[in-house]
Design a protein around this motif. Sequence first.
Motif, PDB file in Angstrom:
ATOM      1  N   GLY A   1      49.219  54.499  48.992  1.00  0.00           N
ATOM      2  CA  GLY A   1      49.423  54.648  47.559  1.00  0.00           C
ATOM      3  C   GLY A   1      50.161  53.514  46.874  1.00  0.00           C
ATOM      4  N   THR A   2      50.310  52.374  47.547  1.00  0.00           N
ATOM      5  CA  THR A   2      50.953  51.220  46.926  1.00  0.00           C
ATOM      6  C   THR A   2      50.046  49.998  47.081  1.00  0.00           C
ATOM      7  OG1 THR A   2      52.108  50.559  48.938  1.00  0.00           O
ATOM      8  CG2 THR A   2      53.269  52.064  47.480  1.00  0.00           C
ATOM      9  N   THR A   3      50.162  49.061  46.162  1.00  0.00           N
ATOM     10  CA  THR A   3      49.421  47.804  46.295  1.00  0.00           C
ATOM     11  C   THR A   3      50.055  46.997  47.417  1.00  0.00           C
ATOM     12  OG1 THR A   3      48.845  47.810  43.955  1.00  0.00           O
ATOM     13  CG2 THR A   3      48.693  45.701  45.113  1.00  0.00           C
ATOM     14  N   GLN A   4      49.236  46.589  48.378  1.00  0.00           N
ATOM     15  CA  GLN A   4      49.726  45.824  49.517  1.00  0.00           C
ATOM     16  C   GLN A   4      48.811  44.635  49.744  1.00  0.00           C
ATOM     17  OE1 GLN A   4      49.755  49.039  52.429  1.00  0.00           O
ATOM     18  NE2 GLN A   4      51.976  49.052  52.328  1.00  0.00           N
ATOM     19  N   ARG A   5      49.338  43.444  49.527  1.00  0.00           N
ATOM     20  CA  ARG A   5      48.562  42.222  49.728  1.00  0.00           C
ATOM     21  C   ARG A   5      48.640  41.816  51.187  1.00  0.00           C
ATOM     22  NH1 ARG A   5      49.811  42.812  44.776  1.00  0.00           N
ATOM     23  NH2 ARG A   5      48.479  42.074  43.101  1.00  0.00           N
ATOM     24  N   ILE A   6      47.490  41.830  51.856  1.00  0.00           N
ATOM     25  CA  ILE A   6      47.410  41.518  53.271  1.00  0.00           C
ATOM     26  C   ILE A   6      47.432  40.010  53.487  1.00  0.00           C
ATOM     27  CG2 ILE A   6      45.996  41.793  55.342  1.00  0.00           C
ATOM     28  CD1 ILE A   6      44.708  44.237  53.732  1.00  0.00           C
ATOM     29  N   PHE A   7      46.597  39.296  52.742  1.00  0.00           N
ATOM     30  CA  PHE A   7      46.503  37.838  52.806  1.00  0.00           C
ATOM     31  C   PHE A   7      46.303  37.360  51.382  1.00  0.00           C
ATOM     32  CE2 PHE A   7      43.656  34.028  53.683  1.00  0.00           C
ATOM     33  CZ  PHE A   7      44.676  33.203  54.133  1.00  0.00           C
ATOM     34  N   ALA A   8      47.146  36.434  50.950  1.00  0.00           N
ATOM     35  CA  ALA A   8      47.075  36.029  49.548  1.00  0.00           C
ATOM     36  C   ALA A   8      47.531  34.590  49.380  1.00  0.00           C
ATOM     37  CB  ALA A   8      47.955  36.941  48.690  1.00  0.00           C
ATOM     38  N   VAL A   9      47.081  33.988  48.295  1.00  0.00           N
ATOM     39  CA  VAL A   9      47.563  32.686  47.851  1.00  0.00           C
ATOM     40  C   VAL A   9      47.871  32.815  46.370  1.00  0.00           C
ATOM     41  CG1 VAL A   9      45.255  31.771  47.401  1.00  0.00           C
ATOM     42  CG2 VAL A   9      47.121  30.195  47.788  1.00  0.00           C
ATOM     43  N   SER A  10      49.006  32.262  45.975  1.00  0.00           N
ATOM     44  CA  SER A  10      49.380  32.303  44.563  1.00  0.00           C
ATOM     45  C   SER A  10      50.339  31.160  44.276  1.00  0.00           C
ATOM     46  CB  SER A  10      50.029  33.647  44.214  1.00  0.00           C
ATOM     47  OG  SER A  10      51.223  33.831  44.960  1.00  0.00           O
ATOM     48  N   GLY A  11      50.662  30.983  43.011  1.00  0.00           N
ATOM     49  CA  GLY A  11      51.643  29.994  42.626  1.00  0.00           C
ATOM     50  C   GLY A  11      51.084  28.788  41.910  1.00  0.00           C
ATOM     51  N   GLY A  12      49.776  28.686  41.847  1.00  0.00           N
ATOM     52  CA  GLY A  12      49.170  27.557  41.140  1.00  0.00           C
ATOM     53  C   GLY A  12      48.904  27.915  39.699  1.00  0.00           C
ATOM     54  N   PRO A  13      48.026  27.153  39.061  1.00  0.00           N
ATOM     55  CA  PRO A  13      47.636  27.494  37.686  1.00  0.00           C
ATOM     56  C   PRO A  13      47.143  28.943  37.619  1.00  0.00           C
ATOM     57  CG  PRO A  13      46.759  25.358  38.312  1.00  0.00           C
ATOM     58  CD  PRO A  13      47.353  25.958  39.557  1.00  0.00           C
ATOM     59  N   THR A  14      47.499  29.621  36.568  1.00  0.00           N
ATOM     60  CA  THR A  14      47.224  31.054  36.461  1.00  0.00           C
ATOM     61  C   THR A  14      45.777  31.304  36.041  1.00  0.00           C
ATOM     62  OG1 THR A  14      48.155  30.985  34.244  1.00  0.00           O
ATOM     63  CG2 THR A  14      49.609  31.716  36.025  1.00  0.00           C
ATOM     64  N   ASN A  15      44.876  31.142  37.018  1.00  0.00           N
ATOM     65  CA  ASN A  15      43.465  31.460  36.806  1.00  0.00           C
ATOM     66  C   ASN A  15      42.859  31.933  38.125  1.00  0.00           C
ATOM     67  OD1 ASN A  15      42.318  29.161  38.297  1.00  0.00           O
ATOM     68  ND2 ASN A  15      43.179  27.936  36.634  1.00  0.00           N
ATOM     69  N   ASP A  16      41.682  32.503  38.055  1.00  0.00           N
ATOM     70  CA  ASP A  16      41.048  33.102  39.232  1.00  0.00           C
ATOM     71  C   ASP A  16      40.626  32.081  40.287  1.00  0.00           C
ATOM     72  OD1 ASP A  16      41.365  35.711  38.364  1.00  0.00           O
ATOM     73  OD2 ASP A  16      39.417  35.751  37.349  1.00  0.00           O
ATOM     74  N   ASP A  17      40.523  30.814  39.939  1.00  0.00           N
ATOM     75  CA  ASP A  17      40.142  29.784  40.908  1.00  0.00           C
ATOM     76  C   ASP A  17      41.306  29.323  41.776  1.00  0.00           C
ATOM     77  OD1 ASP A  17      37.551  29.841  40.019  1.00  0.00           O
ATOM     78  OD2 ASP A  17      37.701  28.015  38.828  1.00  0.00           O
ATOM     79  N   ASN A  18      42.525  29.736  41.458  1.00  0.00           N
ATOM     80  CA  ASN A  18      43.701  29.287  42.200  1.00  0.00           C
ATOM     81  C   ASN A  18      44.500  30.419  42.829  1.00  0.00           C
ATOM     82  OD1 ASN A  18      43.906  26.281  41.847  1.00  0.00           O
ATOM     83  ND2 ASN A  18      43.575  26.940  39.742  1.00  0.00           N
ATOM     84  N   TRP A  19      44.138  31.642  42.571  1.00  0.00           N
ATOM     85  CA  TRP A  19      44.824  32.795  43.156  1.00  0.00           C
ATOM     86  C   TRP A  19      43.770  33.647  43.850  1.00  0.00           C
ATOM     87  CZ3 TRP A  19      49.956  34.674  41.301  1.00  0.00           C
ATOM     88  CH2 TRP A  19      50.635  33.706  40.549  1.00  0.00           C
ATOM     89  N   PHE A  20      44.116  34.214  44.991  1.00  0.00           N
ATOM     90  CA  PHE A  20      43.190  35.109  45.683  1.00  0.00           C
ATOM     91  C   PHE A  20      43.995  36.040  46.573  1.00  0.00           C
ATOM     92  CE2 PHE A  20      40.006  36.682  48.566  1.00  0.00           C
ATOM     93  CZ  PHE A  20      38.864  36.763  47.779  1.00  0.00           C
ATOM     94  N   ALA A  21      43.524  37.273  46.717  1.00  0.00           N
ATOM     95  CA  ALA A  21      44.197  38.227  47.594  1.00  0.00           C
ATOM     96  C   ALA A  21      43.195  39.161  48.244  1.00  0.00           C
ATOM     97  CB  ALA A  21      45.221  39.045  46.810  1.00  0.00           C
ATOM     98  N   ILE A  22      43.460  39.475  49.497  1.00  0.00           N
ATOM     99  CA  ILE A  22      42.847  40.602  50.206  1.00  0.00           C
ATOM    100  C   ILE A  22      43.949  41.651  50.216  1.00  0.00           C
ATOM    101  CG2 ILE A  22      41.911  41.462  52.375  1.00  0.00           C
ATOM    102  CD1 ILE A  22      41.304  38.458  53.065  1.00  0.00           C
ATOM    103  N   ALA A  23      43.685  42.822  49.637  1.00  0.00           N
ATOM    104  CA  ALA A  23      44.769  43.782  49.461  1.00  0.00           C
ATOM    105  C   ALA A  23      44.260  45.218  49.433  1.00  0.00           C
ATOM    106  CB  ALA A  23      45.504  43.473  48.162  1.00  0.00           C
ATOM    107  N   PHE A  24      45.199  46.149  49.589  1.00  0.00           N
ATOM    108  CA  PHE A  24      44.948  47.561  49.320  1.00  0.00           C
ATOM    109  C   PHE A  24      45.453  47.852  47.914  1.00  0.00           C
ATOM    110  CE2 PHE A  24      45.340  47.706  53.972  1.00  0.00           C
ATOM    111  CZ  PHE A  24      44.190  48.403  54.299  1.00  0.00           C
ATOM    112  N   ASN A  25      44.701  48.661  47.165  1.00  0.00           N
ATOM    113  CA  ASN A  25      45.183  49.084  45.847  1.00  0.00           C
ATOM    114  C   ASN A  25      45.897  50.433  45.963  1.00  0.00           C
ATOM    115  OD1 ASN A  25      43.131  51.064  45.894  1.00  0.00           O
ATOM    116  ND2 ASN A  25      41.767  49.875  44.578  1.00  0.00           N
ATOM    117  N   THR A  26      46.405  50.946  44.862  1.00  0.00           N
ATOM    118  CA  THR A  26      47.144  52.211  44.896  1.00  0.00           C
ATOM    119  C   THR A  26      46.253  53.404  45.208  1.00  0.00           C
ATOM    120  OG1 THR A  26      46.909  52.450  42.506  1.00  0.00           O
ATOM    121  CG2 THR A  26      48.942  51.392  43.313  1.00  0.00           C
ATOM    122  N   SER A  27      44.924  53.226  45.134  1.00  0.00           N
ATOM    123  CA  SER A  27      43.976  54.278  45.519  1.00  0.00           C
ATOM    124  C   SER A  27      43.548  54.148  46.972  1.00  0.00           C
ATOM    125  CB  SER A  27      42.740  54.223  44.615  1.00  0.00           C
ATOM    126  OG  SER A  27      43.105  54.460  43.276  1.00  0.00           O
TER     127      SER A  27
END
Length: 166
Positions: free
Chosen positions: A16-42
């Motif tokens: 029931g919580t968002t859990q990012r398994i593998f992710a990259v972030s911290g660059g320009p705030t757009n979809d080409d620079n951030w990505f995550a494999i994660a579980f959502n709250t559902s």
Amino acid sequence: RKTWTWSGWIKRNKLGTTQRIFAVSGGPTNDDNWFAIAFNTSNQIFLGGYSTIFRTSTAVYRDVSAWMHCVVSVDLTASTTMKVWINGVEQSLSGSSNPSNTGINNNLTHYLGVEGASAYCDLQLAEVHFIDGQALAATDFGEYDDNNIWKPKQFEGTYNTAASYP
């Protein structure tokens, strides 16, 4: 940044919580620079960028007593660009948006089991592989035994052509 495969065994401890398994972030705030494999709250697996959820599993994953094998294959040059397998079975995914690149393999911080410095996941990971430049299948990392149980197997491929690994 267009083609890669992630494989790992996951045992969830909390639902029931968002859990990012593998992710990259911290660059320009757009979809080409951030990505995550994660579980959502559902309790579904999703593949997402900075502001877009590209794919979401139709299945729900709520078993905290068992390990599950997850393989994510991304090939933004193919007709089927993103695939997810759980325990050797390709999952049905909703969504059809694609970035032109993923943040994976960009010159940014990559996270395993955490996003940022403190958003840790309450799960366990084992036998994690990241394969650059190849869109592989679950059968490259696991196989069914005589009792039809999905088991890990030795990865016999190459990780990429530019690096050597022990």
